[in-house]
Design a protein around this motif. Structure first.
Motif, mmCIF file in Angstrom:
data_model
loop_
_atom_site.group_PDB
_atom_site.id
_atom_site.type_symbol
_atom_site.label_atom_id
_atom_site.label_comp_id
_atom_site.label_asym_id
_atom_site.label_seq_id
_atom_site.Cartn_x
_atom_site.Cartn_y
_atom_site.Cartn_z
ATOM 1 N N GLY A 276 1.108 3.676 -3.335
ATOM 2 C CA GLY A 276 0.159 4.670 -2.846
ATOM 3 C C GLY A 276 -0.350 5.634 -3.899
ATOM 4 O O GLY A 276 -1.515 6.037 -3.879
ATOM 5 N N ALA B 242 0.825 -1.205 0.000
ATOM 6 C CA ALA B 242 0.000 0.000 0.000
ATOM 7 C C ALA B 242 0.858 1.255 0.000
ATOM 8 O O ALA B 242 0.524 2.252 -0.650
ATOM 9 N N ILE C 76 -5.301 -4.686 0.019
ATOM 10 C CA ILE C 76 -4.518 -3.973 -0.991
ATOM 11 C C ILE C 76 -5.402 -3.614 -2.179
ATOM 12 O O ILE C 76 -5.397 -2.500 -2.689
ATOM 13 N N ARG D 127 -9.777 5.008 2.174
ATOM 14 C CA ARG D 127 -8.551 5.055 2.976
ATOM 15 C C ARG D 127 -8.293 3.685 3.596
ATOM 16 O O ARG D 127 -9.231 3.011 4.012
ATOM 17 N N TYR E 233 -1.190 5.122 -6.818
ATOM 18 C CA TYR E 233 -2.182 4.515 -7.703
ATOM 19 C C TYR E 233 -3.474 4.151 -6.971
ATOM 20 O O TYR E 233 -4.355 3.522 -7.535
ATOM 21 N N ARG E 234 -3.584 4.518 -5.723
ATOM 22 C CA ARG E 234 -4.702 4.045 -4.914
ATOM 23 C C ARG E 234 -6.029 4.697 -5.308
ATOM 24 O O ARG E 234 -6.067 5.734 -5.966
ATOM 25 N N ASN E 235 -7.104 4.079 -4.884
ATOM 26 C CA ASN E 235 -8.446 4.631 -5.026
ATOM 27 C C ASN E 235 -8.585 5.741 -3.991
ATOM 28 O O ASN E 235 -8.609 5.473 -2.785
ATOM 29 N N ARG E 236 -8.686 6.975 -4.453
ATOM 30 C CA ARG E 236 -8.702 8.120 -3.535
ATOM 31 C C ARG E 236 -9.973 8.200 -2.691
ATOM 32 O O ARG E 236 -10.035 8.967 -1.732
#
Length: 280
Positions: free
Chosen positions: A169, A165, A280, A177, A171-174
């Motif tokens: 980070g 993660a 993840i 959280r 590339y994460r789904n904003r």
């Protein structure tokens, strides 16, 4: 398999002697002495370039290292690993984590059984669940979309998730959280609970046996908090589990469709490729 300690092998001792003869060489000198250094000390395989030219080594060094690998029976050990033999000596189990990354269509056999159908089924189930959360089809007890995921686990059920993660980070789904809780000290969970809304929080319990003290302690505390906020019926909508202990998941209140499995042939340190990677 070879039982002689590595440092007692003739090829190791030869490498030690070789080291003393080249340890003071400078890379500039090595390049000056061998116009074909890159050709001799680089390998391209499977679209990867392995370039050893910037190491204090020569073609002779590489040959000595290969000699050590052969004396250690490395090829036999690799074959045993991929054959599903019990190479995990402490637990007398296979270590077939590579099956979780297998996208080739080839079978992976353990004890005479191809495990790939199980792997593909579990990966598909994970994808369906995660997509449902992202798209808002899977929601909390009040119908609200999840904004926070709290992973509860320890060791291999925590560290790989934290690492991946953090590394990925950007590339994460904003919209979601991630929080990871592993410490049995209640302060860690309390700090997370202060930041989240019970109606929009999803808890992921990672424990193969569902008996790990630290994980169960945190999971029980999280459950009590959620029940106090939303009621007992909310547990089935806000908790999922990665485990093999169905009786314990029944007792906790994990819904059948919210259960994901892992296998004995997946070592903890590699388990982020399994359903443990759900967070993840």
């Amino acid at each position: 398999m070879l039982q002689t300690p590595l440092t007692e092998l003739p090829s190791w001792k030869a490498l030690e002697a070789h080291y003393t003869s080249i340890r003071n060489l400078h890379l500039r000198q090595l390049f000056a002495d061998d116009a074909k250094r890159f050709e001799r000390l680089s390998v391209t395989e499977l679209d990867f370039l392995y370039d050893f030219t910037r190491q204090r080594m020569t073609a002779d060094t590489l040959e000595r290292l290969l000699r050590l690998a052969r004396e250690c029976q490395l090829e036999k050990r690799i074959a045993a690993l991929f054959a599903g033999e019990a190479v995990n000596n402490t637990e007398r189990r296979a270590a077939m984590h590579m099956a979780l990354r297998n996208r080739s269509g080839r079978s992976v056999t353990i004890d005479g059984r191809d495990v790939m159908p199980d792997v593909r089924h579990e990966l598909a189930k994970m994808r369906e669940f995660v997509t449902g959360v992202h798209e808002g089809r899977i929601t909390g007890a009040k119908g609200a979309r999840f904004t926070d995921v709290v992973n509860i686990g320890i060791g291999g059920s925590d560290l790989g998730i934290v690492m991946a993660a953090e590394a990925l980070g950007r590339y994460r789904n904003r919209a979601i959280r991630l929080h990871c809780v592993s410490n049995i000290d209640g302060v860690e969970l309390s700090e997370v609970i202060e930041q989240v809304n019970p109606a929009t929080t999803l808890f992921v319990i990672c424990s193969k046996t569902f008996t790990t003290l630290e994980t169960l302690s945190n999971a029980t505390s999280a459950r009590a908090w959620l029940v106090g906020e939303l009621g007992e019926a909310a547990v089935a909508r806000h908790f999922v589990a990665v485990s093999t202990n169905h009786a314990a998941m029944d007792g906790f209140g994990i819904a059948p469709e919210a259960r994901f499995t892992m296998w004995d042939w997946v070592g903890g340190r590699y388990s982020l490729w399994s359903a443990v990677g759900l967070s993840i």
